[in-house]
Design a protein around this motif. Structure first.
Motif, PDB file in Angstrom:
ATOM      1  N   GLY A 287       0.804  -1.214   0.000  1.00  0.00           N
ATOM      2  CA  GLY A 287       0.000   0.000   0.000  1.00  0.00           C
ATOM      3  C   GLY A 287       0.832   1.257   0.000  1.00  0.00           C
ATOM      4  N   TYR A 288       2.060   1.172   0.523  1.00  0.00           N
ATOM      5  CA  TYR A 288       2.966   2.324   0.518  1.00  0.00           C
ATOM      6  C   TYR A 288       3.705   2.455  -0.811  1.00  0.00           C
ATOM      7  N   ILE A 289       4.145   1.328  -1.367  1.00  0.00           N
ATOM      8  CA  ILE A 289       5.078   1.374  -2.488  1.00  0.00           C
ATOM      9  C   ILE A 289       4.413   1.244  -3.850  1.00  0.00           C
ATOM     10  N   LEU A 290       3.192   0.725  -3.917  1.00  0.00           N
ATOM     11  CA  LEU A 290       2.572   0.376  -5.195  1.00  0.00           C
ATOM     12  C   LEU A 290       2.422   1.569  -6.134  1.00  0.00           C
ATOM     13  N   PHE A 291       1.876   2.674  -5.640  1.00  0.00           N
ATOM     14  CA  PHE A 291       1.621   3.826  -6.501  1.00  0.00           C
ATOM     15  C   PHE A 291       2.925   4.391  -7.062  1.00  0.00           C
ATOM     16  N   ILE A 292       3.948   4.506  -6.190  1.00  0.00           N
ATOM     17  CA  ILE A 292       5.217   5.083  -6.615  1.00  0.00           C
ATOM     18  C   ILE A 292       5.909   4.193  -7.643  1.00  0.00           C
ATOM     19  N   THR A 293       5.979   2.894  -7.386  1.00  0.00           N
ATOM     20  CA  THR A 293       6.643   1.996  -8.329  1.00  0.00           C
ATOM     21  C   THR A 293       5.850   1.882  -9.631  1.00  0.00           C
ATOM     22  N   ASN A 294       4.538   1.973  -9.538  1.00  0.00           N
ATOM     23  CA  ASN A 294       3.717   1.995 -10.742  1.00  0.00           C
ATOM     24  C   ASN A 294       4.025   3.246 -11.569  1.00  0.00           C
ATOM     25  N   THR A 295       4.236   4.376 -10.884  1.00  0.00           N
ATOM     26  CA  THR A 295       4.618   5.615 -11.552  1.00  0.00           C
ATOM     27  C   THR A 295       5.954   5.465 -12.271  1.00  0.00           C
ATOM     28  N   LEU A 296       6.846   4.667 -11.691  1.00  0.00           N
ATOM     29  CA  LEU A 296       8.171   4.444 -12.280  1.00  0.00           C
ATOM     30  C   LEU A 296       8.159   3.372 -13.368  1.00  0.00           C
ATOM     31  N   GLY A 297       6.985   2.769 -13.620  1.00  0.00           N
ATOM     32  CA  GLY A 297       6.860   1.814 -14.716  1.00  0.00           C
ATOM     33  C   GLY A 297       7.118   0.365 -14.359  1.00  0.00           C
ATOM     34  N   TRP A 298       7.128   0.050 -13.052  1.00  0.00           N
ATOM     35  CA  TRP A 298       7.337  -1.341 -12.658  1.00  0.00           C
ATOM     36  C   TRP A 298       6.094  -2.168 -12.969  1.00  0.00           C
ATOM     37  N   SER A 299       6.295  -3.430 -13.284  1.00  0.00           N
ATOM     38  CA  SER A 299       5.178  -4.353 -13.501  1.00  0.00           C
ATOM     39  C   SER A 299       4.655  -4.840 -12.156  1.00  0.00           C
ATOM     40  N   ARG A 300       3.477  -5.443 -12.175  1.00  0.00           N
ATOM     41  CA  ARG A 300       2.885  -5.991 -10.953  1.00  0.00           C
ATOM     42  C   ARG A 300       3.810  -7.028 -10.320  1.00  0.00           C
ATOM     43  N   GLU A 301       4.374  -7.911 -11.101  1.00  0.00           N
ATOM     44  CA  GLU A 301       5.249  -8.960 -10.560  1.00  0.00           C
ATOM     45  C   GLU A 301       6.517  -8.353  -9.978  1.00  0.00           C
ATOM     46  N   GLN A 302       7.074  -7.350 -10.641  1.00  0.00           N
ATOM     47  CA  GLN A 302       8.277  -6.700 -10.130  1.00  0.00           C
ATOM     48  C   GLN A 302       8.010  -6.023  -8.790  1.00  0.00           C
ATOM     49  N   ILE A 303       6.848  -5.428  -8.656  1.00  0.00           N
ATOM     50  CA  ILE A 303       6.483  -4.789  -7.395  1.00  0.00           C
ATOM     51  C   ILE A 303       6.358  -5.828  -6.287  1.00  0.00           C
ATOM     52  N   LEU A 304       5.714  -6.949  -6.591  1.00  0.00           N
ATOM     53  CA  LEU A 304       5.489  -7.976  -5.582  1.00  0.00           C
ATOM     54  C   LEU A 304       6.787  -8.614  -5.113  1.00  0.00           C
ATOM     55  N   VAL A 305       7.724  -8.839  -6.017  1.00  0.00           N
ATOM     56  CA  VAL A 305       8.973  -9.446  -5.584  1.00  0.00           C
ATOM     57  C   VAL A 305       9.801  -8.461  -4.758  1.00  0.00           C
ATOM     58  N   TYR A 306       9.692  -7.174  -5.072  1.00  0.00           N
ATOM     59  CA  TYR A 306      10.372  -6.180  -4.241  1.00  0.00           C
ATOM     60  C   TYR A 306       9.758  -6.152  -2.837  1.00  0.00           C
ATOM     61  N   VAL A 307       8.432  -6.199  -2.760  1.00  0.00           N
ATOM     62  CA  VAL A 307       7.752  -6.236  -1.468  1.00  0.00           C
ATOM     63  C   VAL A 307       8.183  -7.472  -0.688  1.00  0.00           C
ATOM     64  N   ALA A 308       8.299  -8.608  -1.376  1.00  0.00           N
ATOM     65  CA  ALA A 308       8.735  -9.836  -0.714  1.00  0.00           C
ATOM     66  C   ALA A 308      10.154  -9.701  -0.181  1.00  0.00           C
ATOM     67  N   GLN A 309      11.025  -9.018  -0.933  1.00  0.00           N
ATOM     68  CA  GLN A 309      12.400  -8.815  -0.483  1.00  0.00           C
ATOM     69  C   GLN A 309      12.449  -7.893   0.726  1.00  0.00           C
ATOM     70  N   ILE A 310      11.606  -6.861   0.747  1.00  0.00           N
ATOM     71  CA  ILE A 310      11.515  -5.985   1.923  1.00  0.00           C
ATOM     72  C   ILE A 310      11.143  -6.811   3.151  1.00  0.00           C
ATOM     73  N   ARG A 311      10.114  -7.634   3.030  1.00  0.00           N
ATOM     74  CA  ARG A 311       9.688  -8.470   4.160  1.00  0.00           C
ATOM     75  C   ARG A 311      10.818  -9.406   4.592  1.00  0.00           C
ATOM     76  N   LYS A 312      11.489  -9.990   3.618  1.00  0.00           N
ATOM     77  CA  LYS A 312      12.587 -10.924   3.907  1.00  0.00           C
ATOM     78  C   LYS A 312      13.677 -10.238   4.719  1.00  0.00           C
ATOM     79  N   GLU A 313      14.047  -9.026   4.335  1.00  0.00           N
ATOM     80  CA  GLU A 313      15.113  -8.308   5.036  1.00  0.00           C
ATOM     81  C   GLU A 313      14.684  -7.870   6.429  1.00  0.00           C
ATOM     82  N   VAL A 314      13.452  -7.384   6.549  1.00  0.00           N
ATOM     83  CA  VAL A 314      12.964  -6.932   7.852  1.00  0.00           C
ATOM     84  C   VAL A 314      12.891  -8.093   8.841  1.00  0.00           C
TER      85      VAL A 314
END
Length: 336
Positions: A287-314
């Motif tokens: 909910g925080y990152i979706l709009f911004i990454t969508n603005t930057l042209g990321w695909s849905r899958e690219q956004i989800l894997v980035y979110v997964a990596q954030i969770r993994k690191e935290v």
């Protein structure tokens, strides 16, 4: 904000797929349709991105975070986190108990305004936002209104004893104009308080590398902000104090906060803040990152894997991340 050069060293979106793995590693995120076809009022006609709802583009009003329930729950957790950071207080400005009129700009779910109205039952509290996502049952001295703070305010001049805004980063077109408006509508002797955060996640011990998902978080927001014409560097650029001074406020003070993410701090109270801060992020990183990454042209899958990596690191416990917050408050002179 004007004339700033965009950041160009964001890692490509494809990088995160290699970090997390294939699609099976991506968490299943609810994409339930948020249809608004049956609603007639334009204020309920939200834009939808990948099943998440956002304030529709109308005039200057915009906000980069989702306005649905998942994001609301994250913001409510964040309210508790911010209150802990202030030592259990709702504000830093030295308010008297007999204040009459209070304005909460960008009230969101309204949780701060609700708590404030309970604490000051004799005051009339107004919470404004660009979307109607506030609670239905509130104290009798509180009301919510739809208003865009980037445009001329509808309130009377010299009306408010206290104007409060929190986490408006990335939604203010001109901080100098905003605080000039606040100055006009605050009574002589009244207070303005602004509580903002840095989008940059860092560490003091080098555990948050620039190449990590946590290290890239701020760069993504800053780059997206350049494309949207808003600043995510409010704290770094000291915009709160500069705009407050330019408007004419005096007795300006500030409180600097290092907000940890996770349970790594040794101090008991700071550790508690870190646990809630982690809960804020884990509740709804998309909910925080979706709009911004969508603005930057990321695909849905690219956004989800980035979110997964954030969770993994935290969740790994290997990182000691934090982000800076800054609370600034000042008074309108008694004689103006």
């Amino acid at each position: 904000m004007a004339g700033a050069e965009p950041q160009t060293d964001i890692l490509p979106a494809e990088h995160w797929a290699a970090q997390v793995g294939d699609a099976q590693d991506v968490p299943d995120i609810d994409t339930e349709d948020e249809s608004t076809a049956s609603l007639t009022s334009s204020i309920y006609k939200y834009r939808t991105i990948s099943g998440r709802t956002y304030h529709a583009e109308r005039g200057d009003a915009q906000y980069w975070a989702s306005n649905d329930d998942a994001q609301g729950e994250s913001l409510d957790i964040n309210h508790h986190c911010c209150t802990l950071a202030l030592g259990g207080k709702l504000h830093m400005a030295p308010l008297s108990k007999d204040i009459e009129n209070v304005l909460d700009i960008g009230t969101g779910t309204g949780i701060w305004a609700i708590d404030f109205a309970d604490q000051y039952p004799e005051a009339t509290v107004t919470g404004t936002d660009i979307t109607p996502v506030q609670a239905a049952f509130v104290p009798p001295n509180l009301k919510f209104e739809i208003e865009d703070c980037n445009t001329d305010w509808t309130f009377a001049p010299n009306h408010f004893d206290f104007v409060h805004l929190r986490w408006m980063i990335g939604s203010i077109l001109d901080w100098y104009k905003l605080f000039a408006r606040a100055y006009t509508h605050i009574k002589p002797g009244g207070w303005l308080e602004t509580y903002e955060m840095s989008a940059v996640i860092e560490s003091d011990d080098g555990t948050v590398l620039e190449s990590s998902a946590l290290g890239q978080w701020g760069k993504i927001f800053i780059e997206g902000g350049h494309k949207l014409g808003v600043s995510f560097e409010v704290v770094q650029d000291n915009l709160q104090r500069k705009a407050m001074e330019a408007a004419g406020f005096v007795d300006i003070q500030e409180k600097k906060i290092k907000m940890p993410i996770g349970s790594w701090p040794k101090d008991k109270e700071i550790k508690e803040q870190g646990l809630f801060s982690r809960a804020v992020l884990e509740q709804d990183p998309e909910g925080y990152i979706l709009f911004i990454t969508n603005t930057l042209g990321w695909s849905r899958e690219q956004i989800l894997v980035y979110v997964a990596q954030i969770r993994k690191e935290v969740r790994s416990g290997k990182y000691h991340p934090y982000y800076k917050q800054l609370v600034v408050w000042g008074r309108k002179p008694e004689s103006v």
